[in-house]
Design a protein around this motif. Structure first.
Motif, mmCIF file in Angstrom:
data_model
loop_
_atom_site.group_PDB
_atom_site.id
_atom_site.type_symbol
_atom_site.label_atom_id
_atom_site.label_comp_id
_atom_site.label_asym_id
_atom_site.label_seq_id
_atom_site.Cartn_x
_atom_site.Cartn_y
_atom_site.Cartn_z
ATOM 1 N N ALA A 34 0.473 -0.960 -0.011
ATOM 2 C CA ALA A 34 -0.381 0.440 0.097
ATOM 3 C C ALA A 34 0.649 1.355 -0.196
ATOM 4 N N GLN A 35 1.882 1.426 0.793
ATOM 5 C CA GLN A 35 2.984 2.912 1.034
ATOM 6 C C GLN A 35 3.712 2.718 -0.403
ATOM 7 N N VAL A 36 4.022 1.962 -1.119
ATOM 8 C CA VAL A 36 4.485 1.480 -2.775
ATOM 9 C C VAL A 36 3.400 2.802 -3.188
ATOM 10 N N MET A 37 2.196 1.692 -3.356
ATOM 11 C CA MET A 37 1.053 2.212 -3.973
ATOM 12 C C MET A 37 0.584 3.746 -4.025
ATOM 13 N N ASP A 38 1.212 4.591 -2.424
ATOM 14 C CA ASP A 38 0.619 5.124 -2.344
ATOM 15 C C ASP A 38 1.513 6.382 -3.141
ATOM 16 N N ILE A 39 2.602 6.098 -2.411
ATOM 17 C CA ILE A 39 3.175 7.561 -2.019
ATOM 18 C C ILE A 39 5.276 6.660 -3.437
ATOM 19 N N GLY A 40 5.321 5.727 -3.213
ATOM 20 C CA GLY A 40 5.833 5.131 -4.740
ATOM 21 C C GLY A 40 6.092 5.591 -6.011
ATOM 22 N N GLU A 51 5.626 -7.698 -10.187
ATOM 23 C CA GLU A 51 7.011 -8.831 -9.355
ATOM 24 C C GLU A 51 4.980 -9.758 -8.700
ATOM 25 N N VAL A 52 4.444 -8.847 -8.290
ATOM 26 C CA VAL A 52 3.074 -9.524 -7.211
ATOM 27 C C VAL A 52 2.395 -9.734 -8.041
ATOM 28 N N GLY A 53 2.108 -8.765 -8.697
ATOM 29 C CA GLY A 53 0.374 -8.982 -9.976
ATOM 30 C C GLY A 53 -0.581 -8.363 -9.895
ATOM 31 N N ASP A 54 -1.559 -8.180 -10.516
ATOM 32 C CA ASP A 54 -2.824 -7.287 -10.183
ATOM 33 C C ASP A 54 -3.305 -7.572 -9.143
ATOM 34 N N ALA A 55 -4.280 -9.058 -9.128
ATOM 35 C CA ALA A 55 -5.036 -9.944 -7.962
ATOM 36 C C ALA A 55 -4.466 -8.820 -6.756
ATOM 37 N N VAL A 56 -3.587 -9.347 -6.147
ATOM 38 C CA VAL A 56 -3.106 -9.044 -5.640
ATOM 39 C C VAL A 56 -3.295 -7.360 -5.071
ATOM 40 N N LEU A 57 -2.530 -6.222 -6.045
ATOM 41 C CA LEU A 57 -2.649 -4.775 -5.614
ATOM 42 C C LEU A 57 -4.020 -4.049 -5.815
ATOM 43 N N ARG A 58 -4.882 -5.249 -5.716
ATOM 44 C CA ARG A 58 -6.121 -5.382 -6.168
ATOM 45 C C ARG A 58 -6.713 -5.156 -4.604
ATOM 46 N N THR A 59 -6.839 -6.711 -4.125
ATOM 47 C CA THR A 59 -6.657 -6.681 -2.658
ATOM 48 C C THR A 59 -6.098 -5.900 -1.441
ATOM 49 N N VAL A 60 -4.848 -5.372 -1.818
ATOM 50 C CA VAL A 60 -5.070 -4.397 -1.427
ATOM 51 C C VAL A 60 -5.343 -2.812 -0.966
#
Length: 99
Positions: A34-40, A51-60
């Motif tokens: 979440a931190q990388v998605m927000d301020i990365g 590396e982790v895939g969109d499914a993981v990002l959607r879950t987060v």
């Protein structure tokens, strides 16, 4: 809790969760992601997605806590992860509720 290779997250944890050791930070991989998605920066966010895939990002994103995303990142990731096609489909940011 999501399952993500710790070695992928350690360098990101070092950079984006600077107040903890990488080993402490990766105990909650959702927080690191979440931190990388927000301020990365764009490069780190794209590398994480690869590396982790969109499914993981959607879950987060869909299970995030209040304060983990700013409005700009919230909107970007909803569009990027195909969770919204218009601004009317984007849910409000998570909020804290006090009893």
């Amino acid at each position: 809790m999501i399952a993500v290779d710790a070695e992928i997250l350690k360098p990101l944890a070092r950079k984006y969760i600077w107040w903890k050791t990488p080993e402490e930070a990766i105990r909650t991989p959702e927080r690191v992601i979440a931190q990388v998605m927000d301020i990365g920066d764009y490069s780190d966010a794209q590398r994480l997605a690869a590396e982790v895939g969109d499914a993981v990002l959607r879950t987060v994103l869909t299970h995030s806590q209040a304060g983990q995303f700013n409005a700009r990142s919230w909107v970007y990731w909803h569009y990027r992860l195909d969770l919204a096609r218009t601004e009317h489909e984007i849910p409000p940011l998570p909020m804290r509720h006090f009893a």
